[in-house]
Structure formats: C-alpha cells, structure tokens
Design an enzyme around this catalytic site. Structure first.
Site, PDB file in Angstrom:
ATOM      1  N   GLU A  29       0.829  -1.197   0.000  1.00 34.84           N
ATOM      2  CA  GLU A  29       0.000   0.000   0.000  1.00 34.84           C
ATOM      3  C   GLU A  29       0.869   1.255   0.000  1.00 34.84           C
ATOM      4  O   GLU A  29       1.653   1.480   0.932  1.00 34.84           O
ATOM      5  CB  GLU A  29      -0.913  -0.030   1.238  1.00 34.84           C
ATOM      6  CG  GLU A  29      -1.858  -1.223   1.247  1.00 34.84           C
ATOM      7  CD  GLU A  29      -2.478  -1.510   2.598  1.00 34.84           C
ATOM      8  OE1 GLU A  29      -3.176  -2.526   2.712  1.00 34.84           O
ATOM      9  OE2 GLU A  29      -2.250  -0.720   3.551  1.00 34.84           O
ATOM     10  N   GLU A  60      -4.658  -6.543   2.874  1.00 35.85           N
ATOM     11  CA  GLU A  60      -3.440  -7.232   3.273  1.00 35.85           C
ATOM     12  C   GLU A  60      -3.467  -8.720   2.939  1.00 35.85           C
ATOM     13  O   GLU A  60      -2.436  -9.307   2.572  1.00 35.85           O
ATOM     14  CB  GLU A  60      -3.197  -7.024   4.773  1.00 35.85           C
ATOM     15  CG  GLU A  60      -2.745  -5.632   5.146  1.00 35.85           C
ATOM     16  CD  GLU A  60      -3.889  -4.614   5.173  1.00 35.85           C
ATOM     17  OE1 GLU A  60      -3.613  -3.399   5.201  1.00 35.85           O
ATOM     18  OE2 GLU A  60      -5.063  -5.057   5.168  1.00 35.85           O
ATOM     19  N   GLN A  82       1.720  -2.069   5.903  1.00 33.56           N
ATOM     20  CA  GLN A  82       1.992  -0.672   6.248  1.00 33.56           C
ATOM     21  C   GLN A  82       2.280  -0.474   7.731  1.00 33.56           C
ATOM     22  O   GLN A  82       3.156   0.306   8.100  1.00 33.56           O
ATOM     23  CB  GLN A  82       0.816   0.193   5.807  1.00 33.56           C
ATOM     24  CG  GLN A  82       1.157   1.633   5.609  1.00 33.56           C
ATOM     25  CD  GLN A  82       0.046   2.376   4.881  1.00 33.56           C
ATOM     26  OE1 GLN A  82      -1.023   2.603   5.451  1.00 33.56           O
ATOM     27  NE2 GLN A  82       0.273   2.716   3.624  1.00 33.56           N
ATOM     28  N   PHE A  86      -1.910  -3.939  10.939  1.00 32.82           N
ATOM     29  CA  PHE A  86      -2.587  -4.096   9.654  1.00 32.82           C
ATOM     30  C   PHE A  86      -2.284  -5.460   9.034  1.00 32.82           C
ATOM     31  O   PHE A  86      -2.940  -5.863   8.068  1.00 32.82           O
ATOM     32  CB  PHE A  86      -2.153  -3.007   8.672  1.00 32.82           C
ATOM     33  CG  PHE A  86      -2.543  -1.596   9.072  1.00 32.82           C
ATOM     34  CD1 PHE A  86      -3.194  -1.346  10.267  1.00 32.82           C
ATOM     35  CD2 PHE A  86      -2.249  -0.534   8.251  1.00 32.82           C
ATOM     36  CE1 PHE A  86      -3.538  -0.053  10.637  1.00 32.82           C
ATOM     37  CE2 PHE A  86      -2.601   0.761   8.605  1.00 32.82           C
ATOM     38  CZ  PHE A  86      -3.241   1.000   9.803  1.00 32.82           C
ATOM     39  N   PRO A  89      -5.058  -9.199   9.037  1.00 35.73           N
ATOM     40  CA  PRO A  89      -5.945  -9.797   8.030  1.00 35.73           C
ATOM     41  C   PRO A  89      -5.228 -10.772   7.090  1.00 35.73           C
ATOM     42  O   PRO A  89      -5.879 -11.603   6.451  1.00 35.73           O
ATOM     43  CB  PRO A  89      -6.472  -8.578   7.251  1.00 35.73           C
ATOM     44  CG  PRO A  89      -6.402  -7.453   8.228  1.00 35.73           C
ATOM     45  CD  PRO A  89      -5.163  -7.723   9.009  1.00 35.73           C
ATOM     46  N   HIS A 129      -1.028   0.999  15.567  1.00 34.87           N
ATOM     47  CA  HIS A 129       0.180   1.459  14.881  1.00 34.87           C
ATOM     48  C   HIS A 129       1.452   1.265  15.710  1.00 34.87           C
ATOM     49  O   HIS A 129       2.503   1.794  15.344  1.00 34.87           O
ATOM     50  CB  HIS A 129       0.061   2.944  14.519  1.00 34.87           C
ATOM     51  CG  HIS A 129      -0.959   3.250  13.480  1.00 34.87           C
ATOM     52  ND1 HIS A 129      -2.305   3.135  13.711  1.00 34.87           N
ATOM     53  CD2 HIS A 129      -0.830   3.647  12.187  1.00 34.87           C
ATOM     54  CE1 HIS A 129      -2.977   3.482  12.617  1.00 34.87           C
ATOM     55  NE2 HIS A 129      -2.099   3.794  11.679  1.00 34.87           N
TER      56      HIS A 129
END
Length: 324
Positions: A29, A60, A82, A86, A89, A129
């Site tokens: 991404e 993902e 990213q 993330f 998935p 994050h």
C-alpha cells in the site's frame, strides 16, 4: 565511510536487490509513487518502473496471497504491510499457505518472499500502529523471523532475507528508522540466525531485539559508571534463534534479563528464558527475568512511555538478579 539512517539503509537494500536480481518485486500500500508511509521505498518506482514497484489495494490478505502466487511463477516479491496491526488480516494466508508450502511439497517448492512489517512503539502513533506481534510469526513453523536494531544490520538482513529460499517476516522497529550509524552498505554474507554481542560484559546478560537493544545499551552504559559490566546480546533473528550465542553469553555472566516491547504472557521472551534454563541452568546464579510491555492492548500515545520497558524498569530487574 558515510553515516546512514536505518530508513536509508533499508531503501538501499531494496535498491541493491532490485538491481542485482530482475526477479525481485516490491508491492504494498502506497509503496510506489509515495514511497511508503516511512519513505522506505522512496524513488524506487521512478528508478525501476511500475512493473517492479507497484501499489496494491488496501487488502493485506490479497497482498500476501498474490505474493505467494508470484513466488510460484518465479518471482521474489517483497511485500510491505503498512503497520504491524494491519498485517493481521493476512495471517490466514501466512499461516495456512505461505509457511506450509515447502513442507506441503515435500521440500520441492521454495517460497522466496519477504513480508516487511514496521513494528513497535515509541513514535506516538495511534491505536493499531505500535504493536509487537513477533510471537505470532515465530510460533508459525515454516517462517523465518528477523528484526534488526541498527542501520547496517537492517541493510544486511534485508538483502539476506530477499535472497533466502524461504518466507521471511522482516520486522522493522519504527522508533529506530531515524537512528544513524557509520558504515559501508556492502552485503556481509552472514546467514540469518546469527546474534551479535552489542556490548561485552561479565555481570549479567541483557537479551533484546529491535528497538530494545538501544535501550539496553543505554542501561549498560550507565551501569558501567558503577563498575557493573552488563553484556548486551542482540538476537537479530528470532527464527532461527542463535542458541549457541545465547548460551555462551549467559554461561559467561551467570545472569540474564530479557527485554522486549510485546506483552509479558507468551511473549517471545518466555521462549528465550526457557532456552536459557534448558541449556544453561547449571551456570545460573539467579532466575532469568523479563522486562516487557504489560498484558493489555497497546495504550494511547500519551502514556506509551509507561508501557514500554524503561531504563528504570530494566535497572530494577538487573538489581534483582545481581542481589539474588
């Protein structure tokens, strides 16, 4: 001898491999024109074209699945997730297929792919994050799991990972992206699975990886002012784990403290402590301890400093093992 950040070293490693092998591809991404959120792939699409460095949809699982398919067509994909959370998935593709292809094919099918995952806290990021999910991947047989702590190691480990015939999960500690190191970015030829002694010592071994290596070195520097010499062992690779280096260091010092950002329960530090007990029990002068994140979801950025292992918390564990 130039000074380089970890982010620059990773970018140069990708450029080196794209030049060195026409089969290398980069996908993920915003890795193309934007150059990635952290600019790790900056300018690579302009140099090598959209056929070799290309953006994907925000999916993902598809990134991982497509990468697996590319390996079976002769390519060597480097996929970027990213942020660490993330990547969840994509776990079904990673666990059910990517990790099992060589075993499923009785060793006849290689899966030469890398999944790059920025990880860890210390940058004041939002929820999802700042996590440290290395245990999920280390527990999945069939994967190699590496995590550098310095710019030069980041360069060399990424080059080795891209050249490896097996799938490699490549964790990049975000808080170290801007750390600088002097050295030449030339592949050193060392295999994956070799730890390094970041600092020699005799009184206790601090075992760490990723961003916590720098934290442990800070502790060791301060401890030396009081004539306490702490050895810092940077694992660099969680799978395969350098058991010889781990045993050699702990057997020399007789004490060990394992430090990592992930939560305590079932964190990779538990595996490290188990290996220490199995291989070096007769040499231990005190129980091996762990200093980790807490057993809770990663907290908001304003209080993350209370969650991450601090210098004071590490010193507390060192005091406990030294006074045992």
């Amino acid at each position: 001898m130039a000074e380089v950040t970890m982010a620059q070293a990773l970018n140069e490693a990708l450029r080196y491999c794209l030049n060195d092998d026409d089969r290398v591809l980069i996908l993920g991404e915003d890795v193309g024109k934007l150059g990635g959120v952290f600019r790790i792939t900056d300018k690579l699409q302009a140099e090598f074209g959209e056929q070799r460095v290309f953006d994907t949809p925000l999916a993902e699982s598809a990134i991982a699945g497509v990468s697996l398919g590319l390996t079976q067509a002769g390519w060597r994909p480097v996929a970027e997730m990213q942020f660490e959370a993330f990547s969840y998935p994509a776990l079904d593709q990673v666990i059910s297929h990517i990790a099992k292809y060589r075993f499923r094919s009785a060793g006849t099918t290689e899966v030469p792919m890398v999944i790059r995952i920025p990880c860890g806290g210390g940058i004041g990021a939002a929820e999802h994050h700042s996590e440290s999910p290395e245990t999920y991947y280390a527990h999945t047989s069939g994967l190699k799991v590496v995590i550098p702590s310095t710019a030069l190691d980041a360069f060399n480990l990424l080059v080795r990972s891209i050249r490896d015939p097996d799938p490699v999960i490549f964790f990049e500690p975000k808080s170290r992206y801007w750390s600088k190191e002097s050295g030449d970015l030339i592949p050193d030829g060392l295999p994956i699975g070799k730890a390094r002694v970041a600092r020699e010592g005799q009184h206790c071994t601090l075992v760490a990886w990723g961003a916590m290596v720098a934290r442990c070195l800070e502790v060791a520097t301060t401890a030396a002012e009081d004539d306490v010499e702490l050895e810092v062992l940077d694992l660099r690779s969680l799978v395969p784990l350098d058991l010889d280096a781990l045993a050699a260091s702990v057997q020399k010092t007789g004490r060990a403290v394992v430090v990592h950002e992930a939560p305590l329960t079932a964190g990779f530090g538990a595996e490290v402590v188990a290996r220490i007990v199995e291989d070096s029990f007769d040499y231990l002068e005190a129980p091996a301890l762990r200093v980790t994140g807490y057993d809770m979801p990663y907290p908001p950025a304003k209080v993350e400093e209370h969650y991450l292992p601090s210098v004071d918390r590490i010193f507390g564990a060192v005091d406990r093992v030294l006074s045992h």
